[in-house]
Design a protein around this motif. Structure first.
Motif, PDB file in Angstrom:
ATOM      1  N   ARG A 129     -17.368 -42.841  13.647  1.00 45.79           N
ATOM      2  CA  ARG A 129     -15.925 -42.815  13.814  1.00 45.79           C
ATOM      3  C   ARG A 129     -15.220 -43.547  12.684  1.00 45.79           C
ATOM      4  O   ARG A 129     -14.116 -43.187  12.295  1.00 45.79           O
ATOM      5  N   VAL A 130     -15.860 -44.561  12.120  1.00 39.29           N
ATOM      6  CA  VAL A 130     -15.314 -45.207  10.920  1.00 39.29           C
ATOM      7  C   VAL A 130     -15.304 -44.215   9.761  1.00 39.29           C
ATOM      8  O   VAL A 130     -14.312 -44.080   9.035  1.00 39.29           O
ATOM      9  N   ASP A 131     -16.407 -43.506   9.585  1.00 41.07           N
ATOM     10  CA  ASP A 131     -16.487 -42.513   8.506  1.00 41.07           C
ATOM     11  C   ASP A 131     -15.422 -41.436   8.678  1.00 41.07           C
ATOM     12  O   ASP A 131     -14.762 -41.039   7.712  1.00 41.07           O
ATOM     13  N   SER A 132     -15.237 -40.971   9.902  1.00 41.53           N
ATOM     14  CA  SER A 132     -14.212 -39.957  10.167  1.00 41.53           C
ATOM     15  C   SER A 132     -12.822 -40.472   9.826  1.00 41.53           C
ATOM     16  O   SER A 132     -11.998 -39.751   9.241  1.00 41.53           O
ATOM     17  N   ALA A 133     -12.549 -41.735  10.161  1.00 42.00           N
ATOM     18  CA  ALA A 133     -11.228 -42.307   9.865  1.00 42.00           C
ATOM     19  C   ALA A 133     -11.015 -42.427   8.364  1.00 42.00           C
ATOM     20  O   ALA A 133      -9.917 -42.125   7.855  1.00 42.00           O
ATOM     21  N   PHE A 134     -12.042 -42.846   7.639  1.00 41.54           N
ATOM     22  CA  PHE A 134     -11.887 -42.977   6.185  1.00 41.54           C
ATOM     23  C   PHE A 134     -11.685 -41.610   5.522  1.00 41.54           C
ATOM     24  O   PHE A 134     -10.909 -41.480   4.567  1.00 41.54           O
ATOM     25  N   ARG A 135     -12.354 -40.601   6.025  1.00 43.20           N
ATOM     26  CA  ARG A 135     -12.169 -39.266   5.449  1.00 43.20           C
ATOM     27  C   ARG A 135     -10.782 -38.719   5.792  1.00 43.20           C
ATOM     28  O   ARG A 135     -10.162 -38.014   4.993  1.00 43.20           O
ATOM     29  N   ALA A 136     -10.293 -39.050   6.983  1.00 40.78           N
ATOM     30  CA  ALA A 136      -8.923 -38.663   7.338  1.00 40.78           C
ATOM     31  C   ALA A 136      -7.912 -39.386   6.448  1.00 40.78           C
ATOM     32  O   ALA A 136      -6.875 -38.819   6.076  1.00 40.78           O
ATOM     33  N   LEU A 137      -8.207 -40.625   6.105  1.00 37.97           N
ATOM     34  CA  LEU A 137      -7.334 -41.379   5.210  1.00 37.97           C
ATOM     35  C   LEU A 137      -7.278 -40.721   3.830  1.00 37.97           C
ATOM     36  O   LEU A 137      -6.204 -40.611   3.217  1.00 37.97           O
ATOM     37  N   GLN A 138      -8.417 -40.265   3.361  1.00 32.92           N
ATOM     38  CA  GLN A 138      -8.435 -39.559   2.075  1.00 32.92           C
ATOM     39  C   GLN A 138      -7.649 -38.256   2.163  1.00 32.92           C
ATOM     40  O   GLN A 138      -6.903 -37.896   1.240  1.00 32.92           O
ATOM     41  N   ALA A 139      -7.808 -37.546   3.276  1.00 36.11           N
ATOM     42  CA  ALA A 139      -7.060 -36.304   3.459  1.00 36.11           C
ATOM     43  C   ALA A 139      -5.558 -36.554   3.506  1.00 36.11           C
ATOM     44  O   ALA A 139      -4.758 -35.679   3.144  1.00 36.11           O
ATOM     45  N   ALA A 140      -5.199 -37.774   3.943  1.00 38.91           N
ATOM     46  CA  ALA A 140      -3.784 -38.137   3.992  1.00 38.91           C
ATOM     47  C   ALA A 140      -3.258 -38.596   2.636  1.00 38.91           C
ATOM     48  O   ALA A 140      -2.072 -38.924   2.519  1.00 38.91           O
ATOM     49  N   GLY A 141      -4.158 -38.653   1.621  1.00 35.10           N
ATOM     50  CA  GLY A 141      -3.687 -38.936   0.274  1.00 35.10           C
ATOM     51  C   GLY A 141      -4.133 -40.245  -0.321  1.00 35.10           C
ATOM     52  O   GLY A 141      -3.700 -40.590  -1.429  1.00 35.10           O
ATOM     53  N   VAL A 142      -5.008 -40.991   0.353  1.00 35.00           N
ATOM     54  CA  VAL A 142      -5.453 -42.274  -0.194  1.00 35.00           C
ATOM     55  C   VAL A 142      -6.939 -42.184  -0.522  1.00 35.00           C
ATOM     56  O   VAL A 142      -7.789 -42.245   0.365  1.00 35.00           O
ATOM     57  N   ARG A 143      -7.228 -42.014  -1.806  1.00 32.19           N
ATOM     58  CA  ARG A 143      -8.620 -41.936  -2.256  1.00 32.19           C
ATOM     59  C   ARG A 143      -9.025 -43.166  -3.060  1.00 32.19           C
ATOM     60  O   ARG A 143     -10.201 -43.458  -3.193  1.00 32.19           O
ATOM     61  N   GLN A 144      -8.034 -43.858  -3.600  1.00 32.28           N
ATOM     62  CA  GLN A 144      -8.304 -45.060  -4.382  1.00 32.28           C
ATOM     63  C   GLN A 144      -7.298 -46.135  -4.001  1.00 32.28           C
ATOM     64  O   GLN A 144      -6.117 -45.849  -3.781  1.00 32.28           O
ATOM     65  N   VAL A 145      -7.789 -47.357  -3.907  1.00 35.06           N
ATOM     66  CA  VAL A 145      -6.933 -48.493  -3.557  1.00 35.06           C
ATOM     67  C   VAL A 145      -6.963 -49.486  -4.713  1.00 35.06           C
ATOM     68  O   VAL A 145      -8.024 -50.045  -5.027  1.00 35.06           O
ATOM     69  N   ARG A 146      -5.807 -49.689  -5.332  1.00 35.16           N
ATOM     70  CA  ARG A 146      -5.702 -50.679  -6.410  1.00 35.16           C
ATOM     71  C   ARG A 146      -5.217 -52.002  -5.826  1.00 35.16           C
ATOM     72  O   ARG A 146      -4.127 -52.482  -6.096  1.00 35.16           O
ATOM     73  N   GLY A 147      -6.045 -52.524  -5.001  1.00 36.14           N
ATOM     74  CA  GLY A 147      -5.752 -53.771  -4.307  1.00 36.14           C
ATOM     75  C   GLY A 147      -6.933 -54.113  -3.431  1.00 36.14           C
ATOM     76  O   GLY A 147      -8.060 -53.680  -3.688  1.00 36.14           O
ATOM     77  N   ASP A 148      -6.690 -54.845  -2.377  1.00 32.39           N
ATOM     78  CA  ASP A 148      -7.750 -55.262  -1.465  1.00 32.39           C
ATOM     79  C   ASP A 148      -7.734 -54.449  -0.177  1.00 32.39           C
ATOM     80  O   ASP A 148      -6.729 -53.828   0.181  1.00 32.39           O
ATOM     81  N   MET A 149      -8.845 -54.498   0.531  1.00 28.72           N
ATOM     82  CA  MET A 149      -8.922 -54.022   1.905  1.00 28.72           C
ATOM     83  C   MET A 149      -8.773 -55.258   2.788  1.00 28.72           C
ATOM     84  O   MET A 149      -9.614 -56.153   2.760  1.00 28.72           O
ATOM     85  N   VAL A 150      -7.689 -55.303   3.550  1.00 26.31           N
ATOM     86  CA  VAL A 150      -7.375 -56.482   4.357  1.00 26.31           C
ATOM     87  C   VAL A 150      -7.581 -56.133   5.835  1.00 26.31           C
ATOM     88  O   VAL A 150      -6.981 -55.179   6.337  1.00 26.31           O
ATOM     89  N   LEU A 151      -8.421 -56.907   6.504  1.00 22.77           N
ATOM     90  CA  LEU A 151      -8.788 -56.609   7.884  1.00 22.77           C
ATOM     91  C   LEU A 151      -8.063 -57.551   8.830  1.00 22.77           C
ATOM     92  O   LEU A 151      -8.155 -58.773   8.701  1.00 22.77           O
TER      93      LEU A 151
END
Length: 480
Positions: A129-151
């Protein structure tokens, strides 16, 4: 054997349609069934260390009532309370939301800023489900992050947790603490697969950034499988590497070993960073804990599995951390950040409404039964189960329990020689070093339906499991 839905659904519906107005008050105690008394004697467990109740659901007097008002440690049977409270208050379709935010502009697939992942307390945010969410995020237009991943796991306020405190088994996944952003139960799963070259291939999941795992270990040919984990001479104390100094017995075939990651505070960072990259994402910065700013913009909302499926995992597989996530979720409906004490208050208030003030409620610690202090009486639990059988979601609750001899923690009842209850009992089991317990619903051979509760609190409780089996068989064998 699994009952097809074409048979199971009418059976459950018939159960609901024939339910009574309520459980009868326990009457005078009767002698224990001979097979039960014999099994207790063989286990060297005295009768004043057990509580048994077999109560017809038609309101008739109990077939058996022994120490039914004594407060007992139910172990994982306490999950029946937590899951029912969640089902009643949140509903079967309730979902948790994991949300993804940005604090910068997105252009041409690039987020110019930080990516925030805000946990919603999802009890089962597993790898797929994490993988599915990340692929959905890419489909929404975010493939690269020029910053940090903040949890951001701030929805829950969980105090410092020592995973060794309960039973000195810090690597056991059942000792993992709840978390507002609980990823894959904070577990590392190692798989050992024998190869023709004299080694066992070692694979692991999930990938954890910065954690080295050996590719292979030597095979021990001719060695009995036995305690294969000890043979590996594993050392999990280093957060950055798994060390395997021993060998793997070839006779074991393929085996999996799930352990709680030694540094749980960094697990989500390591796992989510690795999974984001494995899904094709690029991150210029690193992963860190933090809070999502109010000005951040929502990019994606990833819903959990529905609550009906979650409580089935909790009850059938007796998942401790998922049960604690449920308790904290109930707390979150009252105030944020959610705390365990808020969850206990939520269930206490629910109990008064659902069961009533005349029946003493449970003493809760974490709602999972992983406790030396939790208590409930057999009569209180039976009254709750009788009321649950009349609930609008009675079928959902019944299906969340382990079907005797078929699935979940009671799947091996058939192997233990039980015949009457196989396919005819919906149960939750519990076990601690000094507790053995079982509770649920049993359909007798006569067609009568019963609530059955059995709890043993004694140093020899594990040896008394045959007495609980005998009680279940006796309850189902009611047409003599």
């Amino acid at each position: 054997m699994r009952l097809p839905l074409s048979r199971l659904v009418p059976l459950l519906a018939g159960w609901m349609l024939s339910l009574p107005g309520g459980a009868a008050a326990p009457g005078a105690e009767r002698p224990l069934p001979p097979a039960v008394a014999t099994a207790l004697a063989q286990a060297k467990v005295p009768r004043d260390a057990v509580a048994f109740l077999v109560q017809p659901l038609d309101g008739a007097a109990p077939r058996l009532a022994h120490r039914v008002d004594a407060p007992m440690n139910p172990a994982s049977v306490m999950k029946m309370v937590t899951t029912l409270a969640a089902l009643d208050q949140l509903g079967p379709a309730f979902t948790w939301k994991t949300r993804f935010y940005a604090d910068g502009a997105v252009a041409d697939g690039v987020l110019h800023g930080n990516l925030y992942i805000e946990g919603g307390g999802d009890p089962k945010l597993v790898l797929e489900r994490v993988d599915s969410a990340f692929r959905a995020l890419q489909a929404a237009g975010v493939r690269q992050v020029r910053g940090d991943m903040v949890l951001d796991n701030g929805i829950f306020e969980v105090p410092a947790h020592d995973p060794a405190a309960f039973d000195n088994e810090p690597l056991r996944p059942y000792n993992v603490a709840p978390d507002g952003l609980l990823v894959n139960f904070k577990a590392l799963i190692l798989r050992f697969t024998p190869q023709a070259d004299g080694t066992a291939l070692v694979t692991s999941e999930p990938p954890l950034t910065g954690v080295a795992v050996p590719d292979a270990v030597p095979l021990a040919r001719g060695q009995a499988c036995g305690d294969w984990r000890s043979a590996l001479q594993a050392d999990f104390s280093d957060p950055n590497a798994v060390h395997l100094q021993g060998s793997f017995p070839a006779r074991c075939g393929e085996r999996d070993w799930a352990v709680a990651y030694v540094e749980p505070s960094s697990y989500a960072q390591r796992a989510l960073l690795a999974l984001f990259r494995a899904a094709g994402g690029q991150l210029d910065g690193g992963a860190r804990q933090g809070r999502r700013p109010a000005s951040a913009r929502l990019l994606l909302e990833a819903p959990s599995l529905p609550l009906a499926e979650v409580i089935a995992d909790v009850n059938k597989r007796s998942n401790n951390v998922m049960a604690q996530q449920l308790l904290l979720t109930l707390a979150a409906q009252r105030r944020l950040p959610a705390r365990m004490e808020d969850g206990r208050e939520a269930i206490a208030a629910w109990w008064l409404r659902f069961v009533g003030s005349a029946t003493p409620g449970p003493v809760l610690e974490n709602g999972a039964g992983l406790s030396r202090d939790e208590r409930i009486s057999a009569s209180a639990l039976a009254r709750m189960l009788a009321r649950a059988s009349r609930h609008a979601e009675a079928t959902t609750y019944l299906q969340s329990l382990s079907l005797a001899g078929v699935d979940g923690t009671t799947e091996r009842m058939r192997e233990r020689g039980l015949t009457n209850v196989v396919g005819n009992a919906w149960l939750k089991t519990g076990s601690l070093r000094d507790v053995a317990s079982v509770a649920g619903y049993v359909r007798g051979r006569s067609g009568q339906r019963y609530v059955v509760v059995a709890m043993v609190n004694h140093a020899s409780a594990p040896a008394a499991r045959p007495a609980l089996d005998a009680l279940l068989e006796w309850a189902a064998d009611d047409d003599r």
